[in-house]
Design a protein around this motif. Structure first.
Motif, PDB file in Angstrom:
ATOM      1  N   LYS A 138      38.509 -14.988   1.326  1.00 23.74           N
ATOM      2  CA  LYS A 138      38.096 -15.102   2.725  1.00 23.74           C
ATOM      3  C   LYS A 138      38.825 -14.135   3.643  1.00 23.74           C
ATOM      4  CE  LYS A 138      36.595 -19.894   2.273  1.00 23.74           C
ATOM      5  NZ  LYS A 138      36.929 -21.304   2.455  1.00 23.74           N
ATOM      6  N   GLY A 139      39.984 -13.670   3.233  1.00 28.43           N
ATOM      7  CA  GLY A 139      40.736 -12.788   4.105  1.00 28.43           C
ATOM      8  C   GLY A 139      40.615 -11.318   3.786  1.00 28.43           C
ATOM      9  N   PHE A 140      40.410 -10.971   2.498  1.00 27.83           N
ATOM     10  CA  PHE A 140      40.491  -9.562   2.121  1.00 27.83           C
ATOM     11  C   PHE A 140      39.243  -9.044   1.425  1.00 27.83           C
ATOM     12  CE2 PHE A 140      44.691 -10.888   3.063  1.00 27.83           C
ATOM     13  CZ  PHE A 140      45.308  -9.771   3.607  1.00 27.83           C
ATOM     14  N   LEU A 141      38.500  -9.910   0.748  1.00 27.56           N
ATOM     15  CA  LEU A 141      37.204  -9.477   0.224  1.00 27.56           C
ATOM     16  C   LEU A 141      36.102  -9.698   1.242  1.00 27.56           C
ATOM     17  CD1 LEU A 141      37.341 -10.725  -3.480  1.00 27.56           C
ATOM     18  CD2 LEU A 141      38.188  -8.593  -2.473  1.00 27.56           C
ATOM     19  N   ASN A 145      32.196 -17.155  -0.037  1.00 25.84           N
ATOM     20  CA  ASN A 145      31.567 -17.712  -1.230  1.00 25.84           C
ATOM     21  C   ASN A 145      32.642 -18.176  -2.215  1.00 25.84           C
ATOM     22  OD1 ASN A 145      29.043 -17.193  -0.230  1.00 25.84           O
ATOM     23  ND2 ASN A 145      28.735 -15.309  -1.403  1.00 25.84           N
ATOM     24  N   ILE A 146      33.442 -19.104  -1.768  1.00 32.07           N
ATOM     25  CA  ILE A 146      34.423 -19.743  -2.640  1.00 32.07           C
ATOM     26  C   ILE A 146      34.297 -21.234  -2.434  1.00 32.07           C
ATOM     27  CG2 ILE A 146      36.200 -19.239  -0.883  1.00 32.07           C
ATOM     28  CD1 ILE A 146      38.279 -19.559  -3.142  1.00 32.07           C
ATOM     29  N   ASP A 147      33.891 -21.918  -3.470  1.00 34.22           N
ATOM     30  CA  ASP A 147      33.750 -23.369  -3.392  1.00 34.22           C
ATOM     31  C   ASP A 147      34.496 -23.978  -4.568  1.00 34.22           C
ATOM     32  OD1 ASP A 147      32.751 -25.306  -1.633  1.00 34.22           O
ATOM     33  OD2 ASP A 147      31.081 -25.794  -2.957  1.00 34.22           O
ATOM     34  N   THR A 148      34.675 -25.276  -4.502  1.00 28.59           N
ATOM     35  CA  THR A 148      35.474 -25.974  -5.495  1.00 28.59           C
ATOM     36  C   THR A 148      34.690 -27.135  -6.076  1.00 28.59           C
ATOM     37  OG1 THR A 148      37.445 -27.375  -5.734  1.00 28.59           O
ATOM     38  CG2 THR A 148      36.502 -27.197  -3.542  1.00 28.59           C
ATOM     39  N   ALA A 369      33.684 -23.990   0.828  1.00 27.12           N
ATOM     40  CA  ALA A 369      33.010 -22.814   1.390  1.00 27.12           C
ATOM     41  C   ALA A 369      32.794 -22.914   2.891  1.00 27.12           C
ATOM     42  CB  ALA A 369      31.665 -22.600   0.681  1.00 27.12           C
ATOM     43  N   ASN A 370      32.811 -24.125   3.432  1.00 24.37           N
ATOM     44  CA  ASN A 370      32.586 -24.297   4.868  1.00 24.37           C
ATOM     45  C   ASN A 370      33.890 -24.515   5.623  1.00 24.37           C
ATOM     46  OD1 ASN A 370      32.589 -26.747   3.347  1.00 24.37           O
ATOM     47  ND2 ASN A 370      31.946 -27.860   5.177  1.00 24.37           N
ATOM     48  N   GLN A 371      35.019 -24.107   5.051  1.00 23.37           N
ATOM     49  CA  GLN A 371      36.319 -24.242   5.705  1.00 23.37           C
ATOM     50  C   GLN A 371      37.084 -22.931   5.636  1.00 23.37           C
ATOM     51  OE1 GLN A 371      38.337 -27.224   3.392  1.00 23.37           O
ATOM     52  NE2 GLN A 371      37.621 -28.910   4.668  1.00 23.37           N
ATOM     53  N   LEU A 372      37.960 -22.732   6.613  1.00 23.54           N
ATOM     54  CA  LEU A 372      39.002 -21.724   6.499  1.00 23.54           C
ATOM     55  C   LEU A 372      40.319 -22.440   6.207  1.00 23.54           C
ATOM     56  CD1 LEU A 372      38.133 -19.227   9.393  1.00 23.54           C
ATOM     57  CD2 LEU A 372      37.800 -18.915   6.928  1.00 23.54           C
ATOM     58  N   VAL A 395      38.188 -10.902   7.722  1.00 20.60           N
ATOM     59  CA  VAL A 395      38.126 -12.339   7.480  1.00 20.60           C
ATOM     60  C   VAL A 395      36.665 -12.786   7.539  1.00 20.60           C
ATOM     61  CG1 VAL A 395      38.817 -14.603   8.350  1.00 20.60           C
ATOM     62  CG2 VAL A 395      40.431 -12.701   8.395  1.00 20.60           C
ATOM     63  N   ALA A 396      36.268 -13.591   6.581  1.00 22.10           N
ATOM     64  CA  ALA A 396      34.904 -14.119   6.588  1.00 22.10           C
ATOM     65  C   ALA A 396      34.662 -14.883   7.881  1.00 22.10           C
ATOM     66  CB  ALA A 396      34.695 -15.034   5.384  1.00 22.10           C
ATOM     67  N   ASP A 397      33.541 -14.620   8.525  1.00 28.09           N
ATOM     68  CA  ASP A 397      33.271 -15.237   9.829  1.00 28.09           C
ATOM     69  C   ASP A 397      32.117 -16.222   9.804  1.00 28.09           C
ATOM     70  OD1 ASP A 397      31.228 -13.489   9.403  1.00 28.09           O
ATOM     71  OD2 ASP A 397      31.566 -12.281  11.216  1.00 28.09           O
ATOM     72  N   LYS A 398      31.634 -16.571   8.619  1.00 22.78           N
ATOM     73  CA  LYS A 398      30.574 -17.577   8.511  1.00 22.78           C
ATOM     74  C   LYS A 398      30.759 -18.342   7.203  1.00 22.78           C
ATOM     75  CE  LYS A 398      27.118 -14.580   6.246  1.00 22.78           C
ATOM     76  NZ  LYS A 398      28.037 -13.489   5.943  1.00 22.78           N
TER      77      LYS A 398
END
Length: 969
Positions: A138-141, A145-148, A369-372, A395-398
């Motif tokens: 979320k910060g550098f790529l 799209n990262i979920d658990t 995926a819906n959190q920072l 930083v991912a903004d959505k």
């Protein structure tokens, strides 16, 4: 992907800085299983034997351990471990593996953008692992799209808490179970899924008379200690609590102090709207009773009891969360607690118990995926705050893709590279067949895991060996917000590395070295703690700024304590005691809730399939499947049906059944029990392709029913039906049988085989109509059998014209690695059941004796020279567990120090073999072969002079099926 032996062994990379020295001292660590977060005292003796005991000083368990925790030493062998990095099936050095991961991710982003890359991670990662990968993505790529896999168990609770409390925060503690007068267990089999909490609750019942009410469609083990059980219809929990809200409001109980009018007026908002929606949904107890499938008297008695007991704790788990209306059900529960003011005080409050050891820690760092990170969302001010703290370029903004949508995007080609960490989505995700197809066609699949062979790893291009429990070092957060240390007490196995270290090395290789300067897990934790306090000011619930300045030594000795832990303050044990919530105005929110019909259609006469856990297994059995003791509790998959449903389908207890749903099928043994409601079925979720041939629950459940708020799939209410498996046992005509062959045979109609896939896990093309072939594994070899395909047998025909016929025993073995495989007993030619004391041995190598039986010996494994010495209960070769399917297995019970428990007489050498000599399940879905010659048996062999080649086992390459005449043995 098959392993390829390298020409030269790559040199290992250096260990992470801070690797400790290991001795024989006792180490305080944390159990790696459920969200209770029990403290464990672990020790390693001078001979390498591991011992565990409950930590009496840990607040979660006070010295107790459940069956899974007690048997942790059984899971620490190296036979199943992934010990070296692999790229496209080749063993490589870490430097090459890291470079290849960085290159493939960078190339994919350069060609298709940052959202073409995704990560699917796990609640079994440590917080430091979670933080590192979330920061990278979320910060550098620049992708969210990262979920658990917490999406499959806790997402609805998270969404409900955020709507009601304004934050993902659990208000109660385990101590409240000790102080409550009434505990409601809603969709929670606490006795099996959280045994230590259940023991604590039963102790409170014994000492202070706490009453327990269970709301669950099934009569689970939790009902045994309960005072009342409401077997509600699946999916009606929200309706039941809406009716309770109306009952409390309409009976004017405020005069008795049971409705906290002052709390509602000063600390909540939205009651009128919530009551209006509840009255429309549940106008009367009679309506609730009819919709929930309960007697009216039971509903009224339940409502009256809840109304009159102030100290009430509502415990809820997967029965609430794993629903297409799970978020609304959570808010219906919260609404009742808000109306009565039963929150923020001892012995009361809503309590969501998590299923994984660090599901809450993953939410703290923004693993969904819906959190920072640090409980921040995607508001512009939060994105800017995170950009400044991380000094991140993009930083991912959505919000990113949630789990179900993520794998759909993989299948559609939108996501072209996916990195899976410490989880097995090819089994656990709904519509697992779609997930497997998606991974099989994905350009880059990276798997970080401590286990070499999982259903997901078979579909990967790159495998990275991760540290396992006993080697990991970091923190986890349990269900009541307690942060505990998980400490290493054994050195890293092989070339395994911590997940945070792997992510850090990849980030550096991608050019982000300055932001990923972590050298120890303490470095990661300090940054994580500092971020939680950055520009917080009490606006976010999660704040552990008081731990941001820990030294390495202080981190090493960190004691269990809950969050929040703000700078200059101690830990906060119970939330919302002051009536202040984390919304904009500080008030809790009543949320209007209306029950909704199930998105799936369940036809009249069909079954509603429910899924869940067993007491002694965990997720996909990659760890618990290694313990013979744990596996003995449920050695094979069983489908639970009510007697009326079984009788209507002509099914009997213990029979093999085929369970079908609109998206898949499974084979299981039938267990007829009145614990099930009529019209419903239950199947455990743990079985995989490693332990069964056709009982992966994920293949039965579709991904169409998803909670619209949380994105959590509905895993509890799927349409299906059960039918008898078309097979039978048939006795051959009496005649002499060489080698003591068993006179019984199993007849199974053939299935159309497929050619072996090009890559492990890919679906092969159907074989030509005139050729039926299948590949089987025996150890590391492959066997190929071919022959003409034939029509399926008719069950009424005493001599079926096709299908499978193998000699079998009428009693199945007791262990899961062996259950259901055909067995041929040695001796005087009589049919005897295999000894129940048998246990599987991994890595065996066989030769055939003069009597036609396979005599097996264990070939010494590299792992034998590393950690473990042979133990008496693990067979003659050392530690073992359910091995890869289609391996030969032979044990004499006396070689294990166990007395033979055969009901007839002490058994001699007994062969359990899924090879061509005896190759199919007698009674279980655990059999792997899908086609075999018409009649097979253990054939006598000559006794040549011993030779090395003979000792390594016979060569079996091709078999030709006999003709259509009378079966001969």
């Amino acid at each position: 992907m098959p392993d390829a032996a390298p020409r030269a062994t790559p040199s290992p990379s250096p260990l992470p800085r801070g690797e400790r020295e290991f001795g024989e001292e006792t180490v305080r660590t944390t159990c790696p299983y459920c969200g209770v977060g029990c403290g464990v005292l672990a020790s390693v003796s001078s001979d390498g034997t591991v011992g565990v005991a409950g930590d009496p000083d840990h607040p979660a368990n006070r010295g107790k351990l459940c069956s899974k925790g007690t048997n942790l030493p059984d899971t620490l062998g190296l036979a199943e471990r992934l010990l070296h990095p692999q790229v496209d099936g080749r063993r490589v050095a870490w430097d090459e593996a890291i470079a290849e991961v960085a290159k493939r991710l960078s190339d994919t982003i350069a060609k298709h953008g940052p959202d073409s890359v995704a990560f699917y991670v796990s609640g079994q990662l440590l917080t430091e692992d979670y933080y590192a990968v979330n920061k990278l993505a979320k910060g550098f790529l620049g992708t969210a799209n990262i979920d658990t896999n917490s999406r499959l168990c806790m997402a609805s609770s998270v969404a409900g808490h955020k709507r009601g409390f304004g934050a993902d925060a659990v208000p109660v503690t385990y101590d409240d179970l000790d102080e409550a007068d009434l505990v409601l267990l809603v969709g929670s089999n606490l006795a099996w899924c959280h045994p230590i909490l259940n023991q604590r609750l039963l102790a409170a019942k014994h000492t202070r008379g706490t009453r327990i009410v269970v709301l669950d469609p099934r009569r689970t083990a939790a009902v045994d200690g309960a005072d009342r059980h409401l077997p509600i219809r699946p999916g009606t929990d929200a309706l039941l609590f809406n009716g309770l809200l109306v009952y409390l409001a309409d009976n004017h109980l405020a005069d008795n102090g049971l409705i906290d009018a002052r709390f509602v007026a000063e600390h909540t908002a939205g009651l009128a709207e919530a009551l209006e929606a509840a009255r429309a949904d549940a106008p009367s107890p009679a309506h609730v009773a009819a919709c929930c499938g309960l007697p009216l008297a039971e509903v009224e008695a339940f409502y009256a009891e809840v109304a009159t007991v102030r100290r009430t704790v509502t415990v809820y788990s997967q029965g609430v969360n794993q629903s297409s209306q799970g978020t609304d059900t959570v808010n219906a529960i919260l609404n009742v607690h808000f109306l009565t003011g039963r929150i923020g005080a001892p012995g009361m409050g809503p309590f969501s118990v998590t299923g994984q050891p660090n599901a809450m820690g993953g939410r703290e760092v923004g693993g969904l995926a819906n959190q920072l990170a640090a409980h921040m969302g995607f508001e512009p001010e939060s994105v800017d705050r995170l950009r400044r703290f991380w000094n991140a370029p993009r930083v991912a903004d959505k919000p990113g893709l949630k789990a179900v949508d993520l794998f759909r995007a993989v299948e559609q080609g939108t996501v072209r590279a996916v990195w899976v960490m410490a989880t097995n989505p090819a089994v656990s995700m709904p519509d697992a067949a779609r997930v497997r197809r998606a991974l099989a066609k994905c350009e880059t699949v990276i798997v970080s895991d401590c286990v070499a062979d999982t259903d997901t790893a078979r579909l990967s291009h790159i495998r990275l060996p991760a540290a396992g429990w006993s080697e990991k070092d970091g923190t986890v957060t349990n269900s009541d917000r307690t942060i505990s240390r998980q400490r290493a007490f054994r050195p890293l196995a092989g070339e395994a590395r911590p997940d945070w270290w792997i992510v850090t090395q990849v980030a550096r290789a991608m050019g982000f070295a300055a932001a990923f300067s972590f050298e120890t897990p303490a470095d990661v934790f300090r940054e994580h703690a500092a971020l939680s306090a950055f520009e917080n000011g009490g606006t976010r619930a999660f704040d552990i700024g008081g731990l941001a300045g820990l030294s390495d030594a202080e981190f090493e000795t960190l004691a269990p304590a809950p969050w929040p832990r703000r700078a200059g303050e101690g830990p906060t044990r119970r939330l919302f005691a002051d009536g202040r919530f984390f919304t904009e105005d500080g008030r809790a929110r009543f949320v209007p809730v209306a029950s909704r019909p199930l998105p799936r259609s369940v036809e009249p006469g069909s079954l509603m399939l429910n899924t869940g856990r067993l007491r002694d297994q965990w997720h996909t059995m990659t760890r618990t499947g290694l313990s013979p003791r744990l596996s003995a509790h449920a050695p094979e998959p069983c489908l639970d049906l009510h007697p009326q449903d079984a009788a209507a389908r002509g099914l009997t207890d213990g029979a093999l059944v085929s369970l079908s749903t609109p998206v898949g099928t499974a084979l299981a043994r039938l267990r007829v029990t009145e614990a099930q409601r009529v019209g419903e079925a239950f199947l455990p979720m743990h079985w995989t392709d490693r332990f069964t041939a056709s009982c992966v629950v994920g293949r039965l459940v579709d991904d169409l029913a998803v909670d619209p708020v949380s994105g959590q799939p509905d895993l509890k209410r799927d349409a299906g039906d059960a039918h008898p498996l078309p097979c039978r046992l048939d006795r051959l005509p009496d005649r002499p049988r060489a080698g003591g062959a068993c006179p019984w045979r199993l007849l199974v109609p053939p299935r159309r085989p497929r050619r072996p896939p090009d890559r492990a896990g890919q679906r092969g093309r159907p074989a030509r109509s005139g050729d039926a072939r299948v590949r089987l594994r025996r150890g590391d070899r492959r066997l190929q059998r071919r022959g003409p395909r034939r029509a399926a047998p008719r069950l009424g025909d005493p001599r079926p014209a096709g299908g499978l016929s193998v000699p079998v025993h009428l009693r199945r073995p007791a262990q899961p690695g062996l259950a259901g495989r055909a067995a041929v007993g040695g001796g005087a030619g009589r049919c005897r059941p295999p000894c129940p004391a048998l246990r599987p041995v991994a890595g065996s190598h066989g030769r055939r004796g003069a009597d036609g039986l396979f005599l097996l010996r264990r070939r010494r494994q590299p792992s034998d020279r590393r950690h473990s010495k042979p133990r008496p209960d693990h067979g003659p070769g050392g530690r073992s567990g359910p091995a890869g399917r289609n391996q030969l297995r032979l044990l004499h019970p006396r070689t294990q120090g166990d007395p033979c428990r055969c009901p007839a007489q002490p058994c001699g050498l007994t062969v359990l073999s899924p090879g061509p000599e005896a190759s199919v399940s007698t009674s279980s879905s655990l059999c792997a072969p899908r086609w075999a010659p018409r009649c097979v048996r253990a054939r006598p062999a000559a006794s040549p002079a011993p030779s090395r080649r003979r000792a390594r086992g016979p060569r079996m390459s091709r078999w030709s099926a006999p003709g259509r005449g009378t079966p001969t043995c």
